[in-house]
Design a protein around this motif. Sequence first.
Motif, mmCIF file in Angstrom:
data_model
loop_
_atom_site.group_PDB
_atom_site.id
_atom_site.type_symbol
_atom_site.label_atom_id
_atom_site.label_comp_id
_atom_site.label_asym_id
_atom_site.label_seq_id
_atom_site.Cartn_x
_atom_site.Cartn_y
_atom_site.Cartn_z
ATOM 1 N N ALA A 1 14.778 10.093 -3.916
ATOM 2 C CA ALA A 1 13.418 9.667 -3.566
ATOM 3 C C ALA A 1 12.869 10.386 -2.346
ATOM 4 N N ARG A 2 11.615 10.780 -2.445
ATOM 5 C CA ARG A 2 10.804 11.172 -1.297
ATOM 6 C C ARG A 2 9.869 10.004 -0.956
ATOM 7 N N VAL A 3 9.240 10.088 0.210
ATOM 8 C CA VAL A 3 8.448 8.966 0.695
ATOM 9 C C VAL A 3 7.358 8.561 -0.292
ATOM 10 N N ALA A 4 6.669 9.529 -0.872
ATOM 11 C CA ALA A 4 5.523 9.223 -1.735
ATOM 12 C C ALA A 4 5.904 8.492 -3.011
ATOM 13 N N LEU A 5 7.179 8.484 -3.365
ATOM 14 C CA LEU A 5 7.593 7.700 -4.527
ATOM 15 C C LEU A 5 7.279 6.224 -4.315
ATOM 16 N N GLY A 6 7.304 5.795 -3.056
ATOM 17 C CA GLY A 6 6.997 4.408 -2.748
ATOM 18 C C GLY A 6 5.588 4.006 -3.130
ATOM 19 N N ASP A 7 4.640 4.943 -3.121
ATOM 20 C CA ASP A 7 3.269 4.617 -3.500
ATOM 21 C C ASP A 7 3.179 4.216 -4.974
ATOM 22 N N HIS A 8 3.910 4.925 -5.828
ATOM 23 C CA HIS A 8 3.928 4.596 -7.257
ATOM 24 C C HIS A 8 4.570 3.230 -7.481
ATOM 25 N N ILE A 9 5.678 2.987 -6.783
ATOM 26 C CA ILE A 9 6.381 1.713 -6.935
ATOM 27 C C ILE A 9 5.502 0.561 -6.450
ATOM 28 N N ALA A 10 4.887 0.738 -5.285
ATOM 29 C CA ALA A 10 4.046 -0.320 -4.714
ATOM 30 C C ALA A 10 2.833 -0.594 -5.579
ATOM 31 N N ASP A 11 2.253 0.456 -6.160
ATOM 32 C CA ASP A 11 1.098 0.287 -7.045
ATOM 33 C C ASP A 11 1.486 -0.536 -8.267
ATOM 34 N N ALA A 12 2.682 -0.263 -8.804
ATOM 35 C CA ALA A 12 3.156 -1.040 -9.953
ATOM 36 C C ALA A 12 3.465 -2.476 -9.564
ATOM 37 N N MET A 13 3.927 -2.696 -8.340
ATOM 38 C CA MET A 13 4.231 -4.043 -7.861
ATOM 39 C C MET A 13 2.960 -4.834 -7.550
ATOM 40 N N GLY A 14 1.925 -4.144 -7.109
ATOM 41 C CA GLY A 14 0.692 -4.806 -6.759
ATOM 42 C C GLY A 14 0.678 -5.387 -5.358
ATOM 43 N N VAL A 15 1.498 -4.822 -4.456
ATOM 44 C CA VAL A 15 1.536 -5.328 -3.073
ATOM 45 C C VAL A 15 0.448 -4.644 -2.239
ATOM 46 N N GLU A 16 0.044 -5.307 -1.164
ATOM 47 C CA GLU A 16 -0.995 -4.747 -0.296
ATOM 48 C C GLU A 16 -0.446 -3.687 0.648
ATOM 49 N N THR A 17 0.796 -3.848 1.066
ATOM 50 C CA THR A 17 1.411 -2.917 2.008
ATOM 51 C C THR A 17 2.826 -2.627 1.535
ATOM 52 N N VAL A 18 3.220 -1.365 1.626
ATOM 53 C CA VAL A 18 4.592 -1.003 1.256
ATOM 54 C C VAL A 18 5.306 -0.439 2.482
ATOM 55 N N LEU A 19 6.561 -0.820 2.619
ATOM 56 C CA LEU A 19 7.435 -0.278 3.656
ATOM 57 C C LEU A 19 8.557 0.481 2.957
ATOM 58 N N PHE B 1 9.125 -3.831 -0.218
ATOM 59 C CA PHE B 1 10.134 -2.972 0.406
ATOM 60 C C PHE B 1 10.692 -2.010 -0.633
ATOM 61 N N VAL B 2 10.774 -0.745 -0.269
ATOM 62 C CA VAL B 2 11.447 0.259 -1.085
ATOM 63 C C VAL B 2 12.582 0.830 -0.243
ATOM 64 N N LEU B 3 13.813 0.660 -0.707
ATOM 65 C CA LEU B 3 14.985 1.187 -0.024
ATOM 66 C C LEU B 3 15.343 2.515 -0.681
ATOM 67 N N ALA B 4 15.013 3.618 -0.014
ATOM 68 C CA ALA B 4 15.117 4.948 -0.615
ATOM 69 C C ALA B 4 16.237 5.752 0.031
ATOM 70 N N ASP B 5 16.984 6.471 -0.810
ATOM 71 C CA ASP B 5 18.090 7.271 -0.280
ATOM 72 C C ASP B 5 17.588 8.432 0.575
ATOM 73 N N GLY B 6 16.506 9.093 0.161
ATOM 74 C CA GLY B 6 15.943 10.191 0.941
ATOM 75 C C GLY B 6 16.943 11.298 1.176
ATOM 76 N N LEU B 7 16.889 11.892 2.355
ATOM 77 C CA LEU B 7 17.769 13.007 2.688
ATOM 78 C C LEU B 7 19.060 12.567 3.364
ATOM 79 N N SER B 8 19.262 11.250 3.490
ATOM 80 C CA SER B 8 20.531 10.740 4.003
ATOM 81 C C SER B 8 20.848 9.405 3.346
ATOM 82 N N PRO B 9 21.416 9.422 2.138
ATOM 83 C CA PRO B 9 21.869 8.178 1.533
ATOM 84 C C PRO B 9 22.853 7.423 2.435
ATOM 85 N N PHE B 10 23.614 8.168 3.217
ATOM 86 C CA PHE B 10 24.564 7.569 4.157
ATOM 87 C C PHE B 10 23.850 6.671 5.156
#
Length: 256
Positions: A157-175, A116-125
């Motif tokens: 964070a933009r959505v694609a930042l999750g790909d870098h994080i997930a790759d470093a984590m080594g998970v099969e699926t990232v949300l 899981f990546v909890l990203a602020d994106g365009l609405s941290p609120f």
Amino acid sequence: MTQPKPVEPGQPLDFWQDLRRTTQARIGLGRVGDALPTGEVLAQRAAHAAARDAVHLPLDTAALIDELTRRGYAKPVTVTVTSKATSRAEYLRRPDLGREPADLSGIEKASADIGFVLADGLSPFALATHGPDLLDALTAALAPTFTLAPSVIATQARVALGDHIADAMGVETVLVIIGERPGLSVADSLGIYLTHLPRPGRTDADRNCVSNIRPPGGLGYADAAKVVAGLVAGARALGRSGVELKDTSRTEIAPP
């Protein structure tokens, strides 16, 4: 023949009342001379201000970590990753920087099915408002079947930042749970972007999105989690996510 009831100046026609219950769009606002009624003008300005605040107010990461810890998620202490965007202004001007991590040294291999990546994106609120409850629903839907990695918080964070994080984590699926772009009707909408076998370089065609998560006015937490659970199972069976993976969680089989 009955004459229709006259409409006072500045009042919407009666038939707009029923239509207004089906949408948050601004319809049937009425007119005063050649302008909108003062109340509608002020309401639109207030909505615009709320949207701007949702974009610009920074995520309180300490408060979010405290809430996740209280709920038992932040064990070990949740890691926070920041993109290469050094300020909110730069983040808004340079989407490309929001897709690249500044530092991933704090990420440890998780050996888990789902991250899981909890990203602020365009609405941290939106993330602050709905993120913990949505994570509860996702955990309840996924934990019985899959192993889950500790959550990572991502800022600027933009959505694609999750790909870098997930790759470093080594998970099969990232949300990636991320605040969506606010509008004049909604400022607190969350989206979930699912990528199977994530790695840097994945594109939007490789992801599936569940959007408009913001009960009570949008998709509920449990309903969103049900859709995601179906997509995760489908991605693992198909071997990929994206345009070839379809949501079948709400498909009803017609009787023979």
